[in-house]
Design an enzyme around this catalytic site. Structure first.
Site, PDB file in Angstrom:
ATOM      1  N   HIS A 141       0.841  -1.211   0.000  1.00  0.00           N
ATOM      2  CA  HIS A 141       0.000   0.000   0.000  1.00  0.00           C
ATOM      3  C   HIS A 141       0.876   1.261   0.000  1.00  0.00           C
ATOM      4  O   HIS A 141       0.603   2.226  -0.721  1.00  0.00           O
ATOM      5  CB  HIS A 141      -0.892   0.035   1.237  1.00  0.00           C
ATOM      6  CG  HIS A 141      -1.891  -1.075   1.318  1.00  0.00           C
ATOM      7  ND1 HIS A 141      -1.802  -2.092   2.226  1.00  0.00           N
ATOM      8  CD2 HIS A 141      -3.014  -1.320   0.590  1.00  0.00           C
ATOM      9  CE1 HIS A 141      -2.828  -2.924   2.082  1.00  0.00           C
ATOM     10  NE2 HIS A 141      -3.571  -2.481   1.093  1.00  0.00           N
TER      11      HIS A 141
ATOM     12  N   GLY B 205      -3.048  -1.721  -6.920  1.00  0.00           N
ATOM     13  CA  GLY B 205      -1.932  -2.656  -7.016  1.00  0.00           C
ATOM     14  C   GLY B 205      -2.125  -3.673  -8.137  1.00  0.00           C
ATOM     15  O   GLY B 205      -3.247  -4.097  -8.421  1.00  0.00           O
TER      16      GLY B 205
END
Ligand code: PAF
Length: 280
Positions: free
Chosen positions: A38, A150
């Site tokens: 993250h 992601g």
């Protein structure tokens, strides 16, 4: 200093102030329990924008009835300090009531046909509807110029790119590289569910993907590559949902081996469902 915002009116005030000053705004949507993957998205977002908003919201609509919504790890203090260190300006913390003002049952649903129904979509019915429903709301709340997701959730990124193109969101979508543990396991909040007895086997998923890539690039037939990948995972104790080689848009490749491909795996190890992929 990071500002934690819980009211939509405050969020809109902060972001419109930035926009008046001509600043470019990025969004990094998350479900919290943040890790290096993250934080790498926050850094990527910073490279494309002047200000970064990160949202933390464990979205009930993307979990199936037998999935881990209630036990999904929630670590607000660690998330806040980690985001601050990563260079995030605003932490947006919506409540379920503010995200779904008419309730989850009456929420307007965003469904992206086609790509949503393959692979993850087939094994987790309704999952991508939940993702698109919440991400479209986050886009409307934050109104970012750019948003980062992601590449570990390869299909999620593909679904969101299609949603953005189809609904004409004026937002640039960035895909952040997969961040891995030293032994190759892709970072995920769900890795902490792995018990000590199965954790060593969690490295097999990456090895199988590398071997699948090498076999395919070496000329092996796609179906044989997929079967070998599934067999290796099963032999290592996994329950395999899929192990496939696909075109970048997730359609099935023909017999030619020319051009870009992605190999994707979803498999359960003990009580933990892991996903990973490799693009080549
Ligand atoms: O990837 C996630 O963490 C979630 O699916 C997202 C994009 C934050 C939507 O809830």
């Amino acid at each position: 200093m990071i500002e934690t915002v819980t009211e939509l009116s405050r969020l809109r005030g902060v972001v419109s102030g930035w926009k008046r000053d001509g600043l470019r705004v990025a969004l990094v949507p998350t479900m919290g329990n943040l890790h290096a993957g993250h934080y790498s998205l926050v850094k990527l977002a910073r490279e494309h924008a002047d200000k970064v908003v990160s949202s933390v919201f464990v979205n009930p609509t993307q979990f199936g009835p037998n999935e881990d919504f209630t036990r999904y790890p929630r670590t607000p203090e660690a998330d806040t300090s980690g985001l601050e260190q990563a260079g995030c300006d605003v932490l947006w913390l919506p409540t379920v009531e503010s995200m779904y003002p008419f309730g989850v049952e009456l929420a307007a649903n965003v469904h992206v046909p086609g790509v949503s129904s393959l692979l993850e979509g087939a094994h987790r019915p309704g999952h991508f509807d939940g993702v698109c429903t919440v991400v479209s709301r986050l886009f409307n709340q934050v109104q970012p110029d750019v948003a980062a997701f992601g590449r570990k959730d390869y299909q999620q990124l593909a679904v969101i790119q299609q949603m953005v193109a189809d609904l004409a969101f004026p937002i640039q979508i960035l895909g952040g590289e997969i961040v891995r543990e030293a032994d190759g396991l892709a970072m995920s909040s769900r890795n902490q569910y792995l018990t000590a007895d199965v954790r060593p086997q969690a490295t097999v998923i990456r090895k199988v993907l590398l071997a699948a890539r090498d076999a395919y690039l070496g000329g092996a037939e796609r179906v044989a590559v997929e079967q070998e990948a599934a067999a290796r995972l099963q032999a290592a104790g996994y329950l395999v949902d899929y192990a496939v080689v696909r075109m970048p848009d997730l359609s099935e490749p023909g017999s030619s081996h020319e051009g870009a491909r992605v190999a994707l795996v979803a498999a359960k190890l003990g009580n933990t469902r892991l996903i990973d992929n490799i693009e080549f």
